[in-house]
Design an enzyme around this catalytic site. Sequence first.
Site, mmCIF file in Angstrom:
data_model
loop_
_atom_site.group_PDB
_atom_site.id
_atom_site.type_symbol
_atom_site.label_atom_id
_atom_site.label_comp_id
_atom_site.label_asym_id
_atom_site.label_seq_id
_atom_site.Cartn_x
_atom_site.Cartn_y
_atom_site.Cartn_z
ATOM 1 N N GLY A 252 0.837 -1.207 0.000
ATOM 2 C CA GLY A 252 0.000 0.000 0.000
ATOM 3 C C GLY A 252 0.871 1.256 0.000
ATOM 4 C CG ASP A 253 3.446 1.792 3.197
ATOM 5 O OD1 ASP A 253 2.318 2.239 3.498
ATOM 6 O OD2 ASP A 253 4.119 1.079 3.963
HETATM 7 N N1 LIG Z 1 -0.355 -10.584 -3.832
HETATM 8 C C1 LIG Z 1 -0.306 -9.504 -4.633
HETATM 9 N N2 LIG Z 1 -0.168 -9.648 -5.970
HETATM 10 C C2 LIG Z 1 -0.126 -8.579 -6.796
HETATM 11 N N3 LIG Z 1 -0.227 -7.306 -6.363
HETATM 12 C C3 LIG Z 1 -0.376 -7.096 -5.040
HETATM 13 C C4 LIG Z 1 -0.436 -8.171 -4.105
HETATM 14 N N4 LIG Z 1 -0.605 -7.645 -2.865
HETATM 15 C C5 LIG Z 1 -0.651 -6.304 -3.034
HETATM 16 N N5 LIG Z 1 -0.518 -5.960 -4.338
HETATM 17 C C6 LIG Z 1 -0.522 -4.603 -4.926
HETATM 18 O O1 LIG Z 1 -0.336 -3.651 -3.901
HETATM 19 C C7 LIG Z 1 -1.473 -2.786 -3.771
HETATM 20 C C8 LIG Z 1 -1.724 -2.440 -2.319
HETATM 21 O O2 LIG Z 1 -1.894 -3.625 -1.577
HETATM 22 P P1 LIG Z 1 -2.823 -3.752 -0.281
HETATM 23 O O3 LIG Z 1 -4.238 -3.564 -0.675
HETATM 24 O O4 LIG Z 1 -2.442 -5.038 0.367
HETATM 25 O O5 LIG Z 1 -2.337 -2.491 0.562
HETATM 26 P P2 LIG Z 1 -2.268 -2.243 2.138
HETATM 27 O O6 LIG Z 1 -3.167 -3.193 2.860
HETATM 28 O O7 LIG Z 1 -2.504 -0.812 2.354
HETATM 29 O O8 LIG Z 1 -0.728 -2.577 2.429
HETATM 30 P P3 LIG Z 1 0.300 -1.922 3.507
HETATM 31 O O9 LIG Z 1 -0.487 -1.051 4.432
HETATM 32 O O10 LIG Z 1 0.977 -3.092 4.162
HETATM 33 O O11 LIG Z 1 1.286 -1.134 2.715
HETATM 34 C C9 LIG Z 1 -2.613 -3.543 -4.453
HETATM 35 O O12 LIG Z 1 -3.582 -2.636 -4.929
HETATM 36 C C10 LIG Z 1 -1.869 -4.288 -5.568
HETATM 37 O O13 LIG Z 1 -1.649 -3.430 -6.671
HETATM 38 MG MG LIG Z 2 -1.874 0.378 3.989
#
Ligand SMILES: Nc1ncnc2c1ncn2[C@@H]1O[C@H](COP(=O)(O)OP(=O)(O)OP(=O)(O)O)[C@@H](O)[C@H]1O
Ligand SMILES: [Mg+2]
Length: 310
Positions: A252-253
């Site tokens: 997400g970051d």
């Molecule tokens: N397993 C995966 N395969 C492909 N892309 C991924 C995967 N996991 C995450 N991503 C990419 O990363 C983006 C952000 O992931 P996620 O929704 O998990 O963010 P988050 O929960 O805010 O993460 P964090 O807070 O740990 O940074 C997704 O929209 C996607 O583009």
């Molecule tokens: Mg996040």
Amino acid sequence: MILTVTLNVAVDKAYVIEGPLQAGEVMRVKTCSNTAGGKGLNVSKVIGLCGEEVLATGFTGGFNGAYVEKLLTEKGIPNEFVHVKGETRSCINILDGDGKSTEFLEPGAPVTAEEEAAFLRKFETLLPKCSVVTMSGSAPKGLPADIYGKLIAMGKKAGVKMILDTSGQYLIEGVKAKPFLIKPNHDEIAQLLGRPAETMEEMLESAKELHRSGIPYVVISLGADGAAVVCGEGVYTARPPKIQAVNTVGCGDSMVGAMAAALERGYGVEEMLRYAVAVSSANAMNLETGYFRQEDMEENLKQVIVEKIG
Ligand SMILES: Nc1ncnc2c1ncn2[C@@H]1O[C@H](COP(=O)(O)OP(=O)(O)OP(=O)(O)O)[C@@H](O)[C@H]1O
Ligand SMILES: [Mg+2]
């Protein structure tokens, strides 16, 4: 320039141990690596890799604070932090022989009212130098829950695009100030809704509601399923290719860093979403947080599927 705000900086320590983690026993650490931690610092590293000019700010304190600044400078990330009395926290992630990871997150030393005022003054002086600001993660004790609301109001007055990526009370209070872009994940949408979002329709409905309330870009990240955005141009989804995910922490970051870079370059919404999904999915392909290989990103960029669905 892009300014990144990290209020709750940490020294992230990764301990690798051989066997299982056992409470009450002496555990010998096989390897230990220290990195500059805090979600906004992951964002800063990704902006640097995207090739855009970045400056990191927030609070640092004591020897740990000086250490974080040294680690950032070594990585070529310029930084200007407000120095506080309390020591910057350490966060320990123990990776054991069973493949499990156990995290110990220190709460962080409280920030005083004078230190908050010093930061607001510094922020004011930095605003004219930048066009995009990212604000990520939680805040140390002592700061009000609407700290991001204050920063958003100041940034909007200066004509700066304000991106907010946080959770809990900081998110609930922050959205009231109507930042330019938010990037809630599934859990954070639920926090904003006050109940779990069961379906994609429900998530999009709440994103539309947030957009109508005055937030120009509401981006929902959906892990391996990619992301969706509700904005003035319509509703779009983007799906990453199937990749070998090694470590999805900080994806997400990475997405926030890539969106900040895209805004700085003047990308339109489709191009921004495609780029953000390519960068964040490339981040998942290696162990290091806040890092991606250019060749992975470029390969993903060709394969991301962007659709206008509304
Ligand atoms: N397993 C995966 N395969 C492909 N892309 C991924 C995967 N996991 C995450 N991503 C990419 O990363 C983006 C952000 O992931 P996620 O929704 O998990 O963010 P988050 O929960 O805010 O993460 P964090 O807070 O740990 O940074 C997704 O929209 C996607 O583009
Ligand atoms: Mg996040």
